[in-house]
Design a protein around this motif. Sequence first.
Motif, PDB file in Angstrom:
ATOM      1  N   PRO A 180       7.526 -39.702  30.242  1.00 14.57           N
ATOM      2  CA  PRO A 180       7.034 -40.584  29.179  1.00 14.57           C
ATOM      3  C   PRO A 180       6.970 -39.944  27.802  1.00 14.57           C
ATOM      4  CG  PRO A 180       5.206 -39.810  30.537  1.00 14.57           C
ATOM      5  CD  PRO A 180       6.414 -39.021  30.940  1.00 14.57           C
ATOM      6  N   GLU A 290       0.986 -45.932  22.354  1.00 11.78           N
ATOM      7  CA  GLU A 290       2.004 -46.634  23.142  1.00 11.78           C
ATOM      8  C   GLU A 290       2.782 -45.598  23.930  1.00 11.78           C
ATOM      9  OE1 GLU A 290       2.969 -50.609  20.494  1.00 11.78           O
ATOM     10  OE2 GLU A 290       4.582 -49.160  20.830  1.00 11.78           O
ATOM     11  N   ASP A 292       6.570 -45.049  26.021  1.00 18.57           N
ATOM     12  CA  ASP A 292       7.859 -45.558  26.510  1.00 18.57           C
ATOM     13  C   ASP A 292       8.617 -44.410  27.157  1.00 18.57           C
ATOM     14  OD1 ASP A 292       9.203 -44.114  24.546  1.00 18.57           O
ATOM     15  OD2 ASP A 292       9.130 -45.763  23.125  1.00 18.57           O
ATOM     16  N   ASN A 293       9.797 -44.695  27.642  1.00 20.04           N
ATOM     17  CA  ASN A 293      10.524 -43.597  28.308  1.00 20.04           C
ATOM     18  C   ASN A 293      11.579 -43.021  27.378  1.00 20.04           C
ATOM     19  OD1 ASN A 293      12.512 -45.499  28.353  1.00 20.04           O
ATOM     20  ND2 ASN A 293      13.227 -45.001  30.408  1.00 20.04           N
ATOM     21  N   THR A 296      14.342 -47.044  26.238  1.00 26.30           N
ATOM     22  CA  THR A 296      14.463 -48.501  26.404  1.00 26.30           C
ATOM     23  C   THR A 296      14.086 -49.232  25.116  1.00 26.30           C
ATOM     24  OG1 THR A 296      12.214 -48.631  27.234  1.00 26.30           O
ATOM     25  CG2 THR A 296      13.961 -48.590  28.896  1.00 26.30           C
ATOM     26  N   ARG A 298      11.276 -50.182  24.343  1.00 25.64           N
ATOM     27  CA  ARG A 298      10.261 -51.183  24.668  1.00 25.64           C
ATOM     28  C   ARG A 298       9.067 -50.453  25.287  1.00 25.64           C
ATOM     29  NH1 ARG A 298      13.405 -54.031  28.037  1.00 25.64           N
ATOM     30  NH2 ARG A 298      14.582 -55.061  26.431  1.00 25.64           N
ATOM     31  N   ALA A 299       7.857 -50.828  24.863  1.00 24.74           N
ATOM     32  CA  ALA A 299       6.685 -50.122  25.387  1.00 24.74           C
ATOM     33  C   ALA A 299       6.489 -50.427  26.869  1.00 24.74           C
ATOM     34  CB  ALA A 299       5.443 -50.537  24.607  1.00 24.74           C
ATOM     35  N   LEU A 300       6.248 -49.368  27.631  1.00 24.95           N
ATOM     36  CA  LEU A 300       5.940 -49.545  29.052  1.00 24.95           C
ATOM     37  C   LEU A 300       4.436 -49.696  29.239  1.00 24.95           C
ATOM     38  CD1 LEU A 300       8.268 -46.717  30.428  1.00 24.95           C
ATOM     39  CD2 LEU A 300       8.687 -49.178  30.524  1.00 24.95           C
ATOM     40  N   ARG A 324       8.271 -54.126  33.621  1.00 21.74           N
ATOM     41  CA  ARG A 324       9.121 -53.146  32.921  1.00 21.74           C
ATOM     42  C   ARG A 324       9.201 -51.848  33.716  1.00 21.74           C
ATOM     43  NH1 ARG A 324       7.305 -54.101  26.580  1.00 21.74           N
ATOM     44  NH2 ARG A 324       7.677 -56.338  26.629  1.00 21.74           N
TER      45      ARG A 324
END
Length: 475
Positions: A180, A290, A292-293, A296, A298-300, A324
């Motif tokens: 992450p 936030e 994310d990986n 993407t 997009r927030a996980l 997600r």
Amino acid sequence: MSAVHCYANLHGGVSLSTGARLARGCRDVHAASARRRHRLVSKFSELASLYGCSPIETPILEPATLYASLGATSDINVSETYRLMDTDPQLVLRPEGTAGVARALRETLKGKAHGTRVWYAGPMFRRERPQAGRFRQFTQLGVEFVDSIQVNTSGNLQPLADADAISLMYKFFTSIGIDPTVRMNTLGTAVQRANFNESLTKYLTPRRDRLSTLSRRRLDTGMCMRILDSKNSQDIDTLQGAPCLREFQSAETIEAFENVCLLLQQNGVPYLIDETLVRGLDYYTSTAFELDNGNTGRALAAGGRYSGVVEEISGVGFAVGLERVETLVSEMDNISDDNDEIIFVIALGDVDSCKSEVLNASCRAVESLRKAGVPAVLRPEVAHVSKCLGRAVREGAHAVIIIGSDEVVNNAARVKFIVGQDKKNMKFEAPELVGLDNIGDYIRKQMVENRISNKAEERRGCEQSEDIRQNFESN
Ligand code: HAM
């Protein structure tokens, strides 16, 4: 008459719709995906309990007024919740978990919610334009740490809870094999934010024409701070030279944020400071984050510190978007998709009547399996043996027991273990003939020896928890 028609007639002539489709922005969750989701929820709950959280469940329907605290300019109010218009008071399908949990803790703990830590999992609903990773019904796994009395009185221990929440979020992702990236910011107090928002609005209003359509809309609707989040190059250029959030924050706000960062460093949680990170909900104050990986976009997961969600309750928390995460995990194939080692008992041939001896013997075998704790289903079949076996493999059976008239006479059957789930290369191992009433114990023993049992799976789970625990300790 078909079974469907019989059913309909028995229930007063109800006719079944043939044209109904899945609603837009929603998902059906099938076997492998459902299993992965259950595993993710159980990992989340396991970790959340290590951080002192108890489970909580709150209703999906909440009074619309509850979400006023999210703010008139928040994403959720602007993109709208699903409202039930015919109820008084008006109800909505909850768009997120924090407000409902805060309401429940205030109502049930009556002034004693301080220091409570909870975790939850459940469906949320947002009236959004569906797109990849953005659903109208989705599932969040979340935690909320309500401030303790000490925090409220001294006011300087909040960073401990903030860092603990971020650390839990980070550990959850690493425990499921996702690397992450945590981004953090401090949004300051409501007053500091309002002052900054005003100054930013003044700066951007004369430059409105240079902004993207979405950012213009945000400027016009008072959501000016969200423009900082924009990835649009026009917006990024226009923001060069704009006032900076930190200039509006007090030394106390900045010190609290630095303390969160320090605690994360001590816990071995990597993070990036991102001064453009502003969250879409108005209830946040100070720390916001936030995850994310990194690729993407997009927030996980996301969260932050809040106050005024409902009176008396302030705290910190976050929520993970399960859909997600599940998609990523299924792509990585890190969590096993195996089903629960189910055994198919195939009653072959004479299966027309419920009184058939083949069926009767097969039912006894199924009972023996279930009694031994082995998942089993009965499959009455009239097809050729090889077809039945092929079907069993396709449907994920781990072993097959075929019971026909010979097995009834012998009161015994062979257990065919399926070696390799690859449909083309499947092989069967059928070592010996086993008595039908002892078949459950026999399979249980074999499964343990073959290390494919649920117990083995559990052990693997425990070993992973132990790794997580050791990681915590070494960090
Ligand atoms: P949020 O950022 O609105 O925060 O949502 C948290 C996570 O839910 C997002 O990072 C994303 O993974 C997932 N999510 C949000 N909307 C959708 C959607 N339409 N489809 C799929 N996944 C979605 C909150 O909801 C706050 N209540 C989090 C929180 C808890 N803050 C403090 N405590």
